[in-house]
Design a protein around this motif. Sequence first.
Motif, PDB file in Angstrom:
ATOM      1  N   GLY A 191       3.160 -33.739  13.850  1.00  0.00           N
ATOM      2  CA  GLY A 191       2.874 -32.366  14.254  1.00  0.00           C
ATOM      3  C   GLY A 191       1.628 -32.184  15.092  1.00  0.00           C
ATOM      4  O   GLY A 191       1.319 -31.065  15.508  1.00  0.00           O
ATOM      5  N   ARG A 192       0.914 -33.290  15.387  1.00  0.00           N
ATOM      6  CA  ARG A 192      -0.335 -33.173  16.149  1.00  0.00           C
ATOM      7  C   ARG A 192      -0.104 -33.568  17.614  1.00  0.00           C
ATOM      8  O   ARG A 192       0.876 -34.227  17.952  1.00  0.00           O
ATOM      9  CB  ARG A 192      -1.414 -34.054  15.524  1.00  0.00           C
ATOM     10  CG  ARG A 192      -1.641 -33.751  14.034  1.00  0.00           C
ATOM     11  CD  ARG A 192      -2.838 -34.468  13.492  1.00  0.00           C
ATOM     12  NE  ARG A 192      -4.081 -33.895  14.033  1.00  0.00           N
ATOM     13  CZ  ARG A 192      -5.297 -34.391  13.762  1.00  0.00           C
ATOM     14  NH1 ARG A 192      -5.408 -35.466  12.983  1.00  0.00           N
ATOM     15  NH2 ARG A 192      -6.380 -33.831  14.280  1.00  0.00           N
ATOM     16  N   THR A 193      -1.036 -33.169  18.483  1.00  0.00           N
ATOM     17  CA  THR A 193      -0.931 -33.469  19.916  1.00  0.00           C
ATOM     18  C   THR A 193      -2.062 -34.398  20.326  1.00  0.00           C
ATOM     19  O   THR A 193      -3.234 -34.159  19.995  1.00  0.00           O
ATOM     20  CB  THR A 193      -0.978 -32.179  20.748  1.00  0.00           C
ATOM     21  OG1 THR A 193       0.137 -31.356  20.382  1.00  0.00           O
ATOM     22  CG2 THR A 193      -0.903 -32.503  22.236  1.00  0.00           C
ATOM     23  N   ALA A 194      -1.687 -35.468  21.027  1.00  0.00           N
ATOM     24  CA  ALA A 194      -2.671 -36.442  21.512  1.00  0.00           C
ATOM     25  C   ALA A 194      -2.768 -36.353  23.035  1.00  0.00           C
ATOM     26  O   ALA A 194      -1.775 -36.078  23.716  1.00  0.00           O
ATOM     27  CB  ALA A 194      -2.263 -37.851  21.090  1.00  0.00           C
ATOM     28  N   GLU A 196      -0.786 -48.094  40.298  1.00  0.00           N
ATOM     29  CA  GLU A 196      -2.215 -47.774  40.440  1.00  0.00           C
ATOM     30  C   GLU A 196      -2.518 -46.287  40.289  1.00  0.00           C
ATOM     31  O   GLU A 196      -3.674 -45.866  40.468  1.00  0.00           O
ATOM     32  CB  GLU A 196      -2.773 -48.287  41.776  1.00  0.00           C
ATOM     33  CG  GLU A 196      -2.721 -49.795  41.920  1.00  0.00           C
ATOM     34  CD  GLU A 196      -3.368 -50.524  40.746  1.00  0.00           C
ATOM     35  OE1 GLU A 196      -4.366 -50.026  40.209  1.00  0.00           O
ATOM     36  OE2 GLU A 196      -2.847 -51.595  40.361  1.00  0.00           O
ATOM     37  N   GLU A 197      -1.517 -45.519  39.931  1.00  0.00           N
ATOM     38  CA  GLU A 197      -1.771 -44.092  39.686  1.00  0.00           C
ATOM     39  C   GLU A 197      -2.344 -43.901  38.284  1.00  0.00           C
ATOM     40  O   GLU A 197      -1.975 -44.607  37.341  1.00  0.00           O
ATOM     41  CB  GLU A 197      -0.459 -43.309  39.832  1.00  0.00           C
ATOM     42  CG  GLU A 197      -0.643 -41.798  39.697  1.00  0.00           C
ATOM     43  CD  GLU A 197       0.659 -41.046  39.951  1.00  0.00           C
ATOM     44  OE1 GLU A 197       0.785 -39.905  39.459  1.00  0.00           O
ATOM     45  OE2 GLU A 197       1.558 -41.603  40.632  1.00  0.00           O
ATOM     46  N   LYS A 198      -3.243 -42.952  38.145  1.00  0.00           N
ATOM     47  CA  LYS A 198      -3.805 -42.591  36.846  1.00  0.00           C
ATOM     48  C   LYS A 198      -3.366 -41.173  36.509  1.00  0.00           C
ATOM     49  O   LYS A 198      -3.294 -40.313  37.390  1.00  0.00           O
ATOM     50  CB  LYS A 198      -5.328 -42.692  36.861  1.00  0.00           C
ATOM     51  CG  LYS A 198      -5.838 -44.121  37.042  1.00  0.00           C
ATOM     52  CD  LYS A 198      -7.355 -44.182  36.993  1.00  0.00           C
ATOM     53  CE  LYS A 198      -7.828 -45.627  37.143  1.00  0.00           C
ATOM     54  NZ  LYS A 198      -9.313 -45.732  37.112  1.00  0.00           N
ATOM     55  N   LYS A 199      -3.103 -40.960  35.205  1.00  0.00           N
ATOM     56  CA  LYS A 199      -2.538 -39.660  34.825  1.00  0.00           C
ATOM     57  C   LYS A 199      -2.930 -39.299  33.400  1.00  0.00           C
ATOM     58  O   LYS A 199      -3.075 -40.178  32.539  1.00  0.00           O
ATOM     59  CB  LYS A 199      -1.004 -39.719  34.945  1.00  0.00           C
ATOM     60  CG  LYS A 199      -0.321 -38.364  34.817  1.00  0.00           C
ATOM     61  CD  LYS A 199       1.163 -38.471  35.124  1.00  0.00           C
ATOM     62  CE  LYS A 199       1.822 -37.102  35.080  1.00  0.00           C
ATOM     63  NZ  LYS A 199       3.274 -37.174  35.339  1.00  0.00           N
ATOM     64  N   GLN A 200      -3.097 -38.016  33.133  1.00  0.00           N
ATOM     65  CA  GLN A 200      -3.341 -37.510  31.777  1.00  0.00           C
ATOM     66  C   GLN A 200      -2.030 -36.923  31.242  1.00  0.00           C
ATOM     67  O   GLN A 200      -1.368 -36.148  31.929  1.00  0.00           O
ATOM     68  CB  GLN A 200      -4.417 -36.423  31.798  1.00  0.00           C
ATOM     69  CG  GLN A 200      -5.805 -36.900  32.172  1.00  0.00           C
ATOM     70  CD  GLN A 200      -6.382 -37.839  31.138  1.00  0.00           C
ATOM     71  OE1 GLN A 200      -6.751 -38.964  31.456  1.00  0.00           O
ATOM     72  NE2 GLN A 200      -6.449 -37.392  29.902  1.00  0.00           N
ATOM     73  N   ILE A 201      -1.675 -37.306  30.030  1.00  0.00           N
ATOM     74  CA  ILE A 201      -0.413 -36.840  29.433  1.00  0.00           C
ATOM     75  C   ILE A 201      -0.698 -36.284  28.039  1.00  0.00           C
ATOM     76  O   ILE A 201      -1.331 -36.954  27.214  1.00  0.00           O
ATOM     77  CB  ILE A 201       0.621 -37.977  29.319  1.00  0.00           C
ATOM     78  CG1 ILE A 201       0.892 -38.606  30.692  1.00  0.00           C
ATOM     79  CG2 ILE A 201       1.921 -37.468  28.706  1.00  0.00           C
ATOM     80  CD1 ILE A 201       1.782 -39.836  30.613  1.00  0.00           C
ATOM     81  N   ALA A 202      -0.197 -35.088  27.759  1.00  0.00           N
ATOM     82  CA  ALA A 202      -0.281 -34.498  26.410  1.00  0.00           C
ATOM     83  C   ALA A 202       1.008 -34.850  25.662  1.00  0.00           C
ATOM     84  O   ALA A 202       2.105 -34.547  26.132  1.00  0.00           O
ATOM     85  CB  ALA A 202      -0.471 -32.993  26.491  1.00  0.00           C
ATOM     86  N   VAL A 203       0.866 -35.496  24.511  1.00  0.00           N
ATOM     87  CA  VAL A 203       2.031 -35.955  23.737  1.00  0.00           C
ATOM     88  C   VAL A 203       1.982 -35.342  22.344  1.00  0.00           C
ATOM     89  O   VAL A 203       1.021 -35.560  21.590  1.00  0.00           O
ATOM     90  CB  VAL A 203       2.059 -37.498  23.629  1.00  0.00           C
ATOM     91  CG1 VAL A 203       3.225 -37.950  22.742  1.00  0.00           C
ATOM     92  CG2 VAL A 203       2.156 -38.127  25.013  1.00  0.00           C
ATOM     93  N   ARG A 204       3.015 -34.563  22.018  1.00  0.00           N
ATOM     94  CA  ARG A 204       3.092 -33.983  20.674  1.00  0.00           C
ATOM     95  C   ARG A 204       3.964 -34.861  19.778  1.00  0.00           C
ATOM     96  O   ARG A 204       5.093 -35.188  20.128  1.00  0.00           O
ATOM     97  CB  ARG A 204       3.676 -32.570  20.724  1.00  0.00           C
ATOM     98  CG  ARG A 204       3.628 -31.871  19.357  1.00  0.00           C
ATOM     99  CD  ARG A 204       4.276 -30.495  19.387  1.00  0.00           C
ATOM    100  NE  ARG A 204       4.104 -29.809  18.117  1.00  0.00           N
ATOM    101  CZ  ARG A 204       4.855 -30.032  17.029  1.00  0.00           C
ATOM    102  NH1 ARG A 204       5.835 -30.935  17.072  1.00  0.00           N
ATOM    103  NH2 ARG A 204       4.622 -29.370  15.903  1.00  0.00           N
ATOM    104  N   TYR A 205       3.420 -35.236  18.631  1.00  0.00           N
ATOM    105  CA  TYR A 205       4.169 -36.037  17.668  1.00  0.00           C
ATOM    106  C   TYR A 205       5.078 -35.136  16.844  1.00  0.00           C
ATOM    107  O   TYR A 205       4.662 -34.041  16.427  1.00  0.00           O
ATOM    108  CB  TYR A 205       3.210 -36.801  16.736  1.00  0.00           C
ATOM    109  CG  TYR A 205       2.516 -37.952  17.430  1.00  0.00           C
ATOM    110  CD1 TYR A 205       3.048 -39.241  17.363  1.00  0.00           C
ATOM    111  CD2 TYR A 205       1.352 -37.759  18.165  1.00  0.00           C
ATOM    112  CE1 TYR A 205       2.434 -40.302  18.024  1.00  0.00           C
ATOM    113  CE2 TYR A 205       0.718 -38.811  18.818  1.00  0.00           C
ATOM    114  CZ  TYR A 205       1.273 -40.076  18.736  1.00  0.00           C
ATOM    115  OH  TYR A 205       0.654 -41.118  19.389  1.00  0.00           O
ATOM    116  N   PRO A 206       6.320 -35.552  16.608  1.00  0.00           N
ATOM    117  CA  PRO A 206       7.261 -34.710  15.854  1.00  0.00           C
ATOM    118  C   PRO A 206       6.740 -34.406  14.446  1.00  0.00           C
ATOM    119  O   PRO A 206       5.981 -35.187  13.866  1.00  0.00           O
ATOM    120  CB  PRO A 206       8.531 -35.572  15.792  1.00  0.00           C
ATOM    121  CG  PRO A 206       8.397 -36.561  16.910  1.00  0.00           C
ATOM    122  CD  PRO A 206       6.928 -36.821  17.054  1.00  0.00           C
TER     123      PRO A 206
END
Length: 423
Positions: A220-223, A200-210
């Motif tokens: 090369g972009r970040t989502a 039940e935890e909510k979280k924001q994550i920055a993910v960079r694509y190789p």
Amino acid sequence: GSLERRMEVSVPQEEIEQAIAERLKRVSRTAKLKGFRPGKAPIKVIRQQFGEQVRQEVLSDIMQQSFSRAITEAKLMPAAGPRIEPISSGPGEDLKYRAVFEVLPEIVLKEVDGLAVNRPLAEVSESDIEAMVQNLREQRPSFNVVDRESREGDRVTMDFEGLIDARAFEGSKGDAVAVILGAGRMLKDFETGILGVKAEEKKQIAVRYPDEYHNKDLAGRTADFSVHVKKVEEKLLPPLDDAFCLEYGVTEGGLEQLLSEVADNMRRELADNVRSRLKQQVFDRFLEANPVDVPNALIQQQVRDMQLDTARRMGAKDAAQVPPAEPFVEPARRRVALGMLVNELVKSREIKIDRTRVDTRLGELAATYPDPDAILKAYRQNPDALRQVEGMVLEDQVVDYLLERATVTDQPSTFKELMNFGA
């Protein structure tokens, strides 16, 4: 090139006209023309009606026949059919054409004895068997819901939605997606981001694509992902009991029997691996010691065969899904060259196929099916399938022949190294 030949062939026009006249006479016996009973039309009318068609058929047949005679007289062995370049073929002219083709190279084996190969030496140890059983346990896990933060090996079920520049993209949304942490199924940034989360935890994550990501629009972009964790489960491995043994087909003998079968399979796989490595090495050395020109026509045919075989294994549905030819060119060249050298070795050393080994191989193949006797019968009644098995056996005999005469150096190794186990 060293293998290409250009041959000019001439056939007297009298021979052409005689062949045309004889074929028109045969046509006249059965031709049905309006105003004439079958077989009664004058030859002049038959010539007017069918002359051009018959002429083309005769020219085609005579080209084939004359080319065959010409290469026999010249003692040439074409690698494939010729490319025909017409020179003259009109009425009242001699038939003249140019045939362009490749010949099979003349092979004289230079080196067969003393090929240098390294033989891997390894045994299946107790620790190897224990590691393999552990691997079997890992394939049959159960999961238990836990009320704690997620850690490596846990299964996390979640909903997520990603945005790049405030816009959704392909694969950016998922509902009730289960991820085992540490399995490497998700991008590293994503897995790292959901370590230490609770249900039940909510979280924001920055993910960079190789940079080398397969989707070029994302590379090369970040989502930015919004994640809602639904469940955290701990992975539990099954105990080594009779129920576990039954999962792997062991109905009697329990754990002792399972360990025995696992060890036997590992030793069999290790022996196959060592054999494969020796075969690769001895054929590589054989090719290096006996360089041979390879007809381009045979390479192209082998490339096409490899493309179609790969497409079938990929489940391709149409021609557009057939993989490009370029990656197959060098493997095809090697396969064709090796095939010619092996054929010459078999012929020059008079290596005869071992029927006992053929029967053994057929038995091994049939044993993997529910009804071995039916499969054996099917193989023996199918000439193409039987030839394939005979080809495999003969190739094994050639490998044995070369290895018996090779300079073999033993090279200590381990099961894990050779089988890439645990990598």
